[in-house]
Design a protein around this motif. Structure first.
Motif, PDB file in Angstrom:
ATOM      1  N   SER A  20      45.206   2.812 109.719  1.00  0.00           N
ATOM      2  CA  SER A  20      46.473   2.122 109.471  1.00  0.00           C
ATOM      3  C   SER A  20      46.165   0.859 108.683  1.00  0.00           C
ATOM      4  O   SER A  20      44.989   0.521 108.473  1.00  0.00           O
ATOM      5  N   SER A  21      47.187   0.132 108.291  1.00  0.00           N
ATOM      6  CA  SER A  21      46.960  -1.101 107.535  1.00  0.00           C
ATOM      7  C   SER A  21      46.232  -2.149 108.372  1.00  0.00           C
ATOM      8  O   SER A  21      45.586  -3.045 107.834  1.00  0.00           O
ATOM      9  N   GLY A  22      46.317  -2.042 109.683  1.00  0.00           N
ATOM     10  CA  GLY A  22      45.618  -2.971 110.566  1.00  0.00           C
ATOM     11  C   GLY A  22      44.261  -2.472 111.017  1.00  0.00           C
ATOM     12  O   GLY A  22      43.568  -3.147 111.773  1.00  0.00           O
ATOM     13  N   ASP A  23      43.861  -1.285 110.553  1.00  0.00           N
ATOM     14  CA  ASP A  23      42.602  -0.677 110.974  1.00  0.00           C
ATOM     15  C   ASP A  23      41.892  -0.073 109.763  1.00  0.00           C
ATOM     16  O   ASP A  23      41.713   1.139 109.666  1.00  0.00           O
ATOM     17  N   LEU A  24      41.510  -0.927 108.823  1.00  0.00           N
ATOM     18  CA  LEU A  24      40.838  -0.490 107.602  1.00  0.00           C
ATOM     19  C   LEU A  24      39.337  -0.412 107.853  1.00  0.00           C
ATOM     20  O   LEU A  24      38.713  -1.404 108.220  1.00  0.00           O
ATOM     21  N   ARG A  25      38.760   0.773 107.673  1.00  0.00           N
ATOM     22  CA  ARG A  25      37.367   1.006 108.054  1.00  0.00           C
ATOM     23  C   ARG A  25      36.410   1.134 106.887  1.00  0.00           C
ATOM     24  O   ARG A  25      35.218   0.879 107.033  1.00  0.00           O
ATOM     25  N   LEU A  26      36.881   1.563 105.744  1.00  0.00           N
ATOM     26  CA  LEU A  26      36.018   1.776 104.585  1.00  0.00           C
ATOM     27  C   LEU A  26      36.638   1.137 103.354  1.00  0.00           C
ATOM     28  O   LEU A  26      37.857   1.048 103.239  1.00  0.00           O
ATOM     29  N   SER A  27      35.798   0.739 102.420  1.00  0.00           N
ATOM     30  CA  SER A  27      36.300   0.253 101.136  1.00  0.00           C
ATOM     31  C   SER A  27      35.341   0.674 100.035  1.00  0.00           C
ATOM     32  O   SER A  27      34.163   0.920 100.272  1.00  0.00           O
ATOM     33  N   THR A  28      35.879   0.771  98.834  1.00  0.00           N
ATOM     34  CA  THR A  28      35.077   1.060  97.653  1.00  0.00           C
ATOM     35  C   THR A  28      35.794   0.440  96.455  1.00  0.00           C
ATOM     36  O   THR A  28      36.903  -0.065  96.594  1.00  0.00           O
ATOM     37  N   ALA A  29      35.168   0.481  95.316  1.00  0.00           N
ATOM     38  CA  ALA A  29      35.776  -0.080  94.103  1.00  0.00           C
ATOM     39  C   ALA A  29      36.062   1.031  93.110  1.00  0.00           C
ATOM     40  O   ALA A  29      35.385   2.056  93.084  1.00  0.00           O
ATOM     41  N   ALA A  30      37.082   0.824  92.293  1.00  0.00           N
ATOM     42  CA  ALA A  30      37.449   1.749  91.232  1.00  0.00           C
ATOM     43  C   ALA A  30      37.856   0.943  90.009  1.00  0.00           C
ATOM     44  O   ALA A  30      38.363  -0.173  90.136  1.00  0.00           O
ATOM     45  N   GLU A  31      37.651   1.527  88.845  1.00  0.00           N
ATOM     46  CA  GLU A  31      38.016   0.882  87.594  1.00  0.00           C
ATOM     47  C   GLU A  31      39.300   1.511  87.085  1.00  0.00           C
ATOM     48  O   GLU A  31      39.390   2.736  86.959  1.00  0.00           O
ATOM     49  N   VAL A  32      40.305   0.686  86.773  1.00  0.00           N
ATOM     50  CA  VAL A  32      41.569   1.164  86.232  1.00  0.00           C
ATOM     51  C   VAL A  32      41.530   0.907  84.718  1.00  0.00           C
ATOM     52  O   VAL A  32      41.308  -0.219  84.285  1.00  0.00           O
ATOM     53  N   ARG A  33      41.738   1.966  83.953  1.00  0.00           N
ATOM     54  CA  ARG A  33      41.721   1.863  82.487  1.00  0.00           C
ATOM     55  C   ARG A  33      43.025   2.385  81.925  1.00  0.00           C
ATOM     56  O   ARG A  33      43.621   3.296  82.474  1.00  0.00           O
ATOM     57  N   ALA A  34      43.424   1.825  80.811  1.00  0.00           N
ATOM     58  CA  ALA A  34      44.670   2.266  80.148  1.00  0.00           C
ATOM     59  C   ALA A  34      44.452   3.569  79.425  1.00  0.00           C
ATOM     60  O   ALA A  34      43.410   3.963  79.085  1.00  0.00           O
TER      61      ALA A  34
END
Length: 65
Positions: free
Chosen positions: A51-65
């Motif tokens: 849930s929004s209060g239980d964030l367990r993982l994160s990663t990065a991504a590149e946004v390109r046009a």
């Protein structure tokens, strides 16, 4: 901001690839000078959790046009 979600249940140790599509408009902001929506490009952090209060993982991504 919630860009999208996919609901699923995994058992302990189970892995699964999930694709969540995010509309370009969701990543855009209004540019008053151009009088148009403009895609915000660059590095974004993606979070995964129960849930929004239980964030367990994160990663990065590149946004390109």
């Amino acid at each position: 901001m919630l860009g999208g979600y996919e609901r699923l249940a995994l058992r302990a140790g189970e892995r699964r690839r999930v694709t969540v599509r995010v509309a370009s408009r969701t990543l855009s902001s209004w540019d008053a000078g151009k009088h148009a929506w403009v895609l915000g490009t660059g590095r974004r952090t993606l979070w995964v959790g129960a849930s929004s209060g239980d964030l367990r993982l994160s990663t990065a991504a590149e946004v390109r046009a």
